[in-house]
Design a protein around this motif. Sequence first.
Motif, short mmCIF file in Angstrom:
data_model
loop_
_atom_site.label_atom_id
_atom_site.label_comp_id
_atom_site.label_asym_id
_atom_site.label_seq_id
_atom_site.Cartn_x
_atom_site.Cartn_y
_atom_site.Cartn_z
N ASN A 14 0.84 -1.19 0.00
CA ASN A 14 0.00 0.00 0.00
C ASN A 14 0.88 1.25 0.00
O ASN A 14 1.20 1.82 1.05
CB ASN A 14 -0.94 -0.01 1.22
CG ASN A 14 -2.05 1.02 1.09
OD1 ASN A 14 -1.81 2.14 0.66
ND2 ASN A 14 -3.25 0.63 1.47
N GLU A 65 -6.70 -3.12 13.65
CA GLU A 65 -7.61 -2.99 12.50
C GLU A 65 -7.56 -1.57 11.98
O GLU A 65 -7.69 -0.60 12.72
CB GLU A 65 -9.03 -3.37 12.92
CG GLU A 65 -9.17 -4.85 13.25
CD GLU A 65 -10.62 -5.27 13.37
OE1 GLU A 65 -11.47 -4.71 12.65
OE2 GLU A 65 -10.90 -6.16 14.20
N GLY A 105 -4.39 -5.75 3.62
CA GLY A 105 -5.12 -5.37 2.41
C GLY A 105 -5.08 -6.48 1.38
O GLY A 105 -5.22 -7.66 1.70
N ASP A 106 -4.83 -6.10 0.11
CA ASP A 106 -4.83 -7.09 -0.96
C ASP A 106 -3.46 -7.72 -1.17
O ASP A 106 -3.28 -8.53 -2.08
CB ASP A 106 -5.27 -6.41 -2.28
CG ASP A 106 -6.72 -5.93 -2.20
OD1 ASP A 106 -7.52 -6.61 -1.54
OD2 ASP A 106 -7.01 -4.85 -2.76
N ASP A 148 -6.34 -10.86 5.84
CA ASP A 148 -5.18 -10.38 5.10
C ASP A 148 -3.88 -10.44 5.89
O ASP A 148 -2.85 -9.91 5.47
CB ASP A 148 -5.42 -8.94 4.64
CG ASP A 148 -5.81 -8.02 5.79
OD1 ASP A 148 -6.30 -8.53 6.81
OD2 ASP A 148 -5.64 -6.79 5.65
N SER A 171 -4.51 -4.76 9.80
CA SER A 171 -5.46 -5.45 8.94
C SER A 171 -6.44 -4.46 8.35
O SER A 171 -7.04 -3.65 9.06
CB SER A 171 -6.21 -6.53 9.73
OG SER A 171 -7.25 -7.07 8.94
N ALA A 172 -6.62 -4.53 7.03
CA ALA A 172 -7.58 -3.65 6.35
C ALA A 172 -8.88 -4.38 6.04
O ALA A 172 -9.79 -3.80 5.45
CB ALA A 172 -6.96 -3.11 5.06
N LYS A 173 -8.95 -5.65 6.42
CA LYS A 173 -10.13 -6.46 6.09
C LYS A 173 -10.76 -7.04 7.35
O LYS A 173 -10.12 -7.17 8.39
CB LYS A 173 -9.75 -7.60 5.15
CG LYS A 173 -9.28 -7.11 3.77
CD LYS A 173 -9.04 -8.30 2.85
CE LYS A 173 -8.69 -7.83 1.45
NZ LYS A 173 -8.50 -8.97 0.53
N LYS A 174 -12.01 -7.41 7.23
CA LYS A 174 -12.70 -8.05 8.34
C LYS A 174 -12.13 -9.46 8.55
O LYS A 174 -11.61 -10.09 7.64
CB LYS A 174 -14.20 -8.15 8.06
CG LYS A 174 -14.90 -6.81 7.89
CD LYS A 174 -15.00 -6.07 9.21
CE LYS A 174 -15.80 -4.78 9.06
NZ LYS A 174 -15.88 -4.03 10.33
#
Length: 393
Positions: free
Chosen positions: A15, A109, A64-65, A97, A90-93
């Motif tokens: 990112n 988070e 993230g991704d 990730d 962490s960028a995801k629930k």
Amino acid sequence: MIGNCKYQLIQLGDNVDFFNKLKIELQNKFDELKLNIDFIRFITEDNIHEYSGGEPAYVVYFGGDFIPDSDTLDIIMHQINDGNIILPISAKKLLADIPEILKKYNILEWDNNLNKIVNLILEGFELLRKSRKVFISYKRSESSNVAIQLYELLEQNNFDVFLDTHSVDKGEDFQEELWHRMTDCDVILMLNTDGFLKSEWCNKELEKAHIKRIGIVHLIWPGCDFEDFAYLAESIQLKTNDFEKPFYSSDLNNRLKEDILPKIVNMIEGTRARNLASRQDSIITDFTQAASNNSISVQLQYQRYISQELSSGKTIVYIPTVGIPQSINCHSSEKLLNKIGKKEVKSIRLIYDDLSIRDYWLDHLDWLNDYLEIKTIKKINFNRWFVTKQYDK
């Protein structure tokens, strides 16, 4: 050179926008603290070869991704083995990730709060301490005026400076107070004049500093044999033209020129960076080794504390404390509970090296253990803590 020692921020994840914004926030915070942003080396996978295990490091992993490959996982494992603090974001629930190797750590988070992350990084580097302590060691009959000059300079640069003529109250046990104050400082600035090493007390201060692993910066006067200090990386050989007046070793009214002063401040800050990391690492190593010797599992977390999970499901938090534990450490530790986000914390303990701390202060800390929620453990008692299972009482 130690003067170029860096705080290392290791950025893992892809990112670019996040890390660019993080760098800007760090710049703003460094400006507020009146620190030089050049003291941070920003490291990514592309320049990981610049990483130095001998300098303080903090790792930020942004999920993230990003899908980590084997090279990224190897870097993470290397950082874990070096005992560096790792902040997984962490960028995801459901933390999908975050790689498995980091799921045992407390995970932050992502909530678009860069300031929170910047503060965690600065705390990890010990840059948010209200006091940045320096101890000036010198021979009064040879360098009093320069000692006072440097005292004033460092105070102007947000250091809390100990100088015997300015810092010891009347009626104190002078030498005991010196050892006590020394153990609580970040760096010792030694003014190595012609007679410095011939002084019994200056030699004892040098010996004490080495035992306590306190970082030392040596200013070596003209005419002094540099070879005596060749084994020391943190040293500046002064020249006669570094002084305001033609140099005479007996001239107590002489002062250093303005252009040499920034170099001294930078070397002290660089030494401080390495020293705090080293001393904290020493406490962490001794404590985790004591745990390992007794088959107890503990984990270093990104907020600079060690956690121990009990069979009851509750957690004990151990906070490595450099120098002398103070009430402010206890207050900060209570605030840490909110950051941890765990409701089942059984207790918080400050762990510290008790060598050279005055007896009256050690007695005071022991007395406070009977009354305060936040308690302390001396280094000398680390092993006994686990052998007698004090943590489970």
